[in-house]
Every structure is written in structure tokens, then in C-alpha cells.
Enzyme design. Structure first.
Site, PDB file in Angstrom:
ATOM      1  CG  HIS A 135      -1.829   1.052   1.311  1.00  0.00           C
ATOM      2  ND1 HIS A 135      -1.569   2.287   1.643  1.00  0.00           N
ATOM      3  CD2 HIS A 135      -3.135   1.011   1.038  1.00  0.00           C
ATOM      4  CE1 HIS A 135      -2.930   3.131   1.961  1.00  0.00           C
ATOM      5  NE2 HIS A 135      -3.700   2.333   1.338  1.00  0.00           N
ATOM      6  CG  ASP A 212       0.521  -2.028   6.401  1.00  0.00           C
ATOM      7  OD1 ASP A 212      -0.166  -2.333   6.960  1.00  0.00           O
ATOM      8  OD2 ASP A 212       0.461  -1.646   5.030  1.00  0.00           O
ATOM      9  CD  GLN A 215      -7.015  -4.517   3.760  1.00  0.00           C
ATOM     10  OE1 GLN A 215      -8.052  -4.717   4.298  1.00  0.00           O
ATOM     11  NE2 GLN A 215      -6.867  -3.301   3.584  1.00  0.00           N
ATOM     12  CE  LYS A 238      -7.114   0.105   6.341  1.00  0.00           C
ATOM     13  NZ  LYS A 238      -7.709   0.376   5.167  1.00  0.00           N
ATOM     14  CB  CYS A 379      -3.321   3.208  -1.656  1.00  0.00           C
ATOM     15  SG  CYS A 379      -4.641   4.416  -1.287  1.00  0.00           S
TER      16      CYS A 379
HETATM   17  N1  PMP Z   1      -1.565  -0.474   4.466  1.00  0.00           N
HETATM   18  C1  PMP Z   1      -2.689  -1.340   4.039  1.00  0.00           C
HETATM   19  C2  PMP Z   1      -2.238  -2.632   3.635  1.00  0.00           C
HETATM   20  C3  PMP Z   1      -3.962  -0.662   4.153  1.00  0.00           C
HETATM   21  O1  PMP Z   1      -4.966  -1.286   3.346  1.00  0.00           O
HETATM   22  C4  PMP Z   1      -4.259   0.573   4.218  1.00  0.00           C
HETATM   23  C5  PMP Z   1      -5.574   1.265   4.198  1.00  0.00           C
HETATM   24  N2  PMP Z   1      -6.190   0.899   3.078  1.00  0.00           N
HETATM   25  C6  PMP Z   1      -3.162   1.041   4.991  1.00  0.00           C
HETATM   26  C7  PMP Z   1      -1.964   0.515   4.933  1.00  0.00           C
HETATM   27  C8  PMP Z   1      -3.449   2.794   5.507  1.00  0.00           C
HETATM   28  O2  PMP Z   1      -4.234   2.760   6.590  1.00  0.00           O
HETATM   29  P1  PMP Z   1      -4.808   4.127   7.175  1.00  0.00           P
HETATM   30  O3  PMP Z   1      -5.604   4.907   5.762  1.00  0.00           O
HETATM   31  O4  PMP Z   1      -5.635   3.746   8.365  1.00  0.00           O
HETATM   32  O5  PMP Z   1      -3.520   5.103   7.486  1.00  0.00           O
END
Ligand code: PMP
Length: 424
Positions: A135, A212, A215, A238, A379
Site C-alpha cells: 500500500h 503493515d 489489512q 479496519k 493506493c
Molecule cells: N496498509 C494497508 C495494507 C492498507 O490497506 C491501508 C488502508 N487502505 C493502509 C496501510 C493505510 O491505513 P490508514 O489509512 O488507516 O493509515
């Protein structure tokens, strides 16, 4: 074998006010943000109604109560991600909750590691290894620090089905690698990355591992020890919690070495006209007033996950839902699934395209049918470019244990409608 449970029944829906109030809606965008159960919303309100005071600032009992409530969640989070079993804590009896930092979200947590930790270990010519699936939150902070330090990014590239081979790991992680940054579960392909294997290779070469977990946290138990992580980040929103609260866990000796990213109130021990002495970890990284009610509500979210539902039930139900979803999708000849065609590789996330139809059109026709999906680059632009996905965009259906067969039936009917609109 896929779990044979009755996904037409939904014992969880009543716990989620938005889902209960909107039976017409099929919410298939939990990878962007989950829904929240009433207990989480109640906790947030309870904080403001019964213990509202600025934690840490006061010496009166209401403020102390607020502070204690937050510290309890710290302890709860440490247990939730297995940080309390670290050898350093069991040997010394030190408090694992001190390794939990409350921030705004995963993005902020990963930025803190990239901005405060990475420059301590990176020199010109060093390598930061990351997967092409990351991401942007776990990518751009590394691009920035690479630019500043003269380090290079090295991408681990999966097969078209999302598998990272042992050969790819062996080739890309070596003696110049200083940091390995990896998403536990891809927000596009839904695959679980082999974090423990990556960590093993990283540690063999003295590199640090940043995970990270944004997810994965709603879909599988997290254990920082088993993963071999040195840092791990996730967002409350999430994982059934509120928006605006994120968690960073790090190995204590690494957190000790890091300078703060933000300075100001609440993060100091003492200040003179010239300089300040930082507070200990974790307060050193928590400048300013935090979302105390949100942190308190995160406690309720984690309690709902572990005590009310339990990961075993979450996983059994989710596997049945993904199995049903994908078995219905493959019946549609005009739908191309991105990543593995095997349902058990998808942890709640299935990305796809409808042949010849832009993902934004797919999403807006589905929206008119009451089906919420995400469409766009998710993203993860380098991944979509690497996979050569048309328009560099795709649709994504993502689910959680609170979905049911009706949601999937509405989605499949919606996809047929999409095809009819363009070809009927
Ligand atoms: N990493 C991953 C794998 C994600 O799916 C996301 C959110 N789509 C993020 C990071 C970013 O999370 P946040 O917007 O809560 O900072």
C-alpha cells in the site's frame, strides 16, 4: 474442504447499528474501513459521558481515571498482538504495554518508523526491501527516506497469483538489506505474505522487519513474535474500532533509540529555554492531546473481536463467505479475478475487473443496486502497473464476518446488471 456453515444466517448483523438499519445495503468494502459494533460506539460515548478529562494532564481523579483507561488499552493491545510474550519482557518482568504507541493510523505509524528509525540504520548504498504489493502507506515513506539517505528500494515481486517465491526472497534480501517492509495481507490481492520467512531472511543479514498489519488484523490473530517483526502497525478503523486511532508496536530497544517525529506537549520530561528532555517511550512519540475516547473504544473493538466473536469463528465464517463469493464470481465469464483463483488465498479481499468496462462504471452501477465496493488504484499503483492491469485500476469486493450470503447474492446480481447495461 471449505467450511460448511450457514452463511444465509447472520448472527452478527444485529450488533452493527449501520448494517441493522440498512438491510438494503450490501457492504463489501471492509478493507477500506470496517463497520463498528454498538459496543464500540457505546464505549466512545461512555468515555465522554463518564470519564472525560485530558489524560496525563490532571492530578484530579477524573483525569487519573481517563489515564488509567487508556493505559489498560495499551496493555490489552500488547496482549492482542503477542507483544507481552517477548523474551525481553518475560526475562525482566518489564511492561510490554510500554512498547505500544498510540498514533492516528497505520500511515502515521509507518511514517514514524521510516522517519525516526530508518535514518539510524541506513547509509548510502544500503537497501530497503519491500514487496511490489505494498500500500502507498508502506511505500512512499520508504521512497522518501531512500532519497534522503542514498539507500535503494529493492522490490520483491510476486507471481501473478500473489506468491512470493523462496528464490525471490533469497535474491532480494541480502547483506546490503537494512530494512524489510512488508504488508501482512495485500489490500489488492488478499494474499497473506510469508512474513516469518521474510523476517528469517532479514534477521540472518541483520536487517529489521516492519510489518503493515492494516489489512490482516480483522482476519487473523497477530503475533509479533511468531511473525518475527521488529515493528508492526495497524489502524483501529479496519478492526471494528474508530477512525483516527492507530497503533505502532516496536521492539523496546529500537524505540528507545528513536528520536520523536513530533514534539510539543505531553512528550517531555523537562524543558528549559534552550532544550527539552524527552519523556520515556511511549510518551516520547505521543505529542499533544490524543483521541482518548477513540483509544478507549479501540479497547472495546478488540474485546468484541477476541471475546464476543473470537478469531476461530471469524475465520470459519469468512472462509465460507469468500468461498461462496468466488464460486459465484467464476460463474460469470465476463469477470476477471486479479490474483489467485484459489479462494483460500484471499483473506477477505477479492479484486477483479469486468471485461472492457471501467471499474468506476462498475462501482457506480453496483452502488445503484445498494452494493458498496471500491474501485480505483487502491493506493497500490506500482502493483497494478506490475500486473499490467488495464486502466491501472480495478474493482475490489472485501468482506468481513458480519457479511452474509444475501450481500454476495446482491453483488452477483449487480455484476450481471453491469454487463446488461453495457451489452444487454
Ligand atoms: N496498509 C494497508 C495494507 C492498507 O490497506 C491501508 C488502508 N487502505 C493502509 C496501510 C493505510 O491505513 P490508514 O489509512 O488507516 O493509515
Amino acid at each position: 474442504a471449505w467450511p460448511k456453515i450457514d452463511i444465509a444466517k447472520n448472527p452478527y448483523k444485529a450488533d452493527f447499528p449501520l448494517l441493522a438499519a440498512r438491510p438494503d445495503l450490501s457492504f463489501l468494502d471492509s478493507a477500506a474501513t470496517s463497520q463498528r459494533p454498538a459496543s464500540v460506539l457505546d464505549a466512545q460515548r461512555h468515555f465522554y459521558e463518564s470519564m472525560n478529562a485530558n489524560p496525563l494532564r490532571g492530578l484530579y481523579s477524573l483525569s487519573v481515571e481517563a489515564t488509567e483507561a487508556i493505559e489498560k488499552v495499551r496493555t490489552q493491545v500488547a496482549r492482542f498482538i503477542g507483544a507481552d510474550t517477548a523474551a525481553e519482557h518475560s526475562a525482566s518482568g518489564s511492561d510490554a504495554s510500554r512498547d505500544i504507541i498510540f498514533l492516528r493510523n497505520t500511515s502515521e505509524a509507518l511514517n514514524l518508523v521510516a522517519k525516526s528509525f530508518a535514518p539510524l540504520v541506513l547509509s548510502e548504498g544500503d537497501e530497503i526491501a519491500l514487496t511490489i504489493m505494498e500500500h502507498h502507506s508502506n511505500l512512499i515513506p520508504w521512497q522518501e527516506v531512500a532519497r534522503k539517505t542514498g539507500a535503494h528500494l529493492v522490490y520483491l515481486r510476486p507471481s501473478a497469483t500473489g506468491e512470493l517465491s523462496a528464490q525471490e526472497i533469497a535474491e532480494k534480501i541480502g547483506k546490503r538489506t537494512k530494512i524489510v517492509a512488508v504488508g501482512h495481507v495485500s489490500n489488492v490481492m488478499g494474499v497473506e505474505n510469508p512474513v516469518a520467512a521474510l523476517a528469517c531472511a532479514a534477521h540472518k543479514h541483520g536487517a529489521y522487519v516492519v510489518v503493515d498489519a492494516a489489512q490482516s488484523v480483522l482476519h487473523m490473530p497477530i503475533d509479533v513474535q511468531a511473525l518475527g517483526a521488529d515493528f508492526l502497525a495497524f489502524s483501529a478503523h479496519k478492526a471494528l474500532g474508530p477512525m483516527g486511532v492507530g497503533v505502532l508496536w516496536g521492539r523496546h530497544e529500537l524505540l528507545e533509540r528513536m528520536p520523536p517525529m513530533l514534539t510539543g506537549g505531553e512528550m517531555i520530561d523537562s524543558v528549559t529555554e534552550e532544550a527539552a528532555v524527552w519523556a520515556p517511550v511511549p510518551e516520547k512519540f505521543e505529542a499533544g492531546t490524543q483521541d482518548a475516547a477513540g483509544i478507549y473504544a479501540l479497547g472495546a473493538a478488540l474485546r468484541y473481536i477476541t471475546d464476543e466473536v473470537g478469531y476461530e469463528s471469524i475465520q470459519t465464517r469468512e472462509r465460507a463467505l469468500v468461498h461462496y463469493l468466488m464460486s459465484r464470481m467464476v460463474e460469470l465469464p465476463f469477470v476477471d479475478i486479479i490474483g489467485s483463483i484459489y479462494w483460500d488465498r484471499h483473506h477477505g479481499v477479492v479484486s477483479f475487473n469486468v471485461q472492457g468496462i471501467h471499474p468506476h462504471d462498475v462501482a457506480s452501477i453496483l452502488d445503484a443496486e445498494g452494493v458498496c465496493i471500491r474501485a480505483g488504484h487502491h493506493c497500490a499503483q506500482p502493483l497494478l502497473a506490475w500486473l499490467q492491469v488495464e486502466h491501472r485500476a480495478c474493482c475490489r469486493a472485501s468482506l468481513a464476518f458480519y457479511n452474509d450470503a444475501r450481500d454476495i447474492d446482491a453483488f452477483i446480481a449487480g455484476l450481471k446488471k453491469v454487463w446488461e447495461v453495457f451489452h444487454g
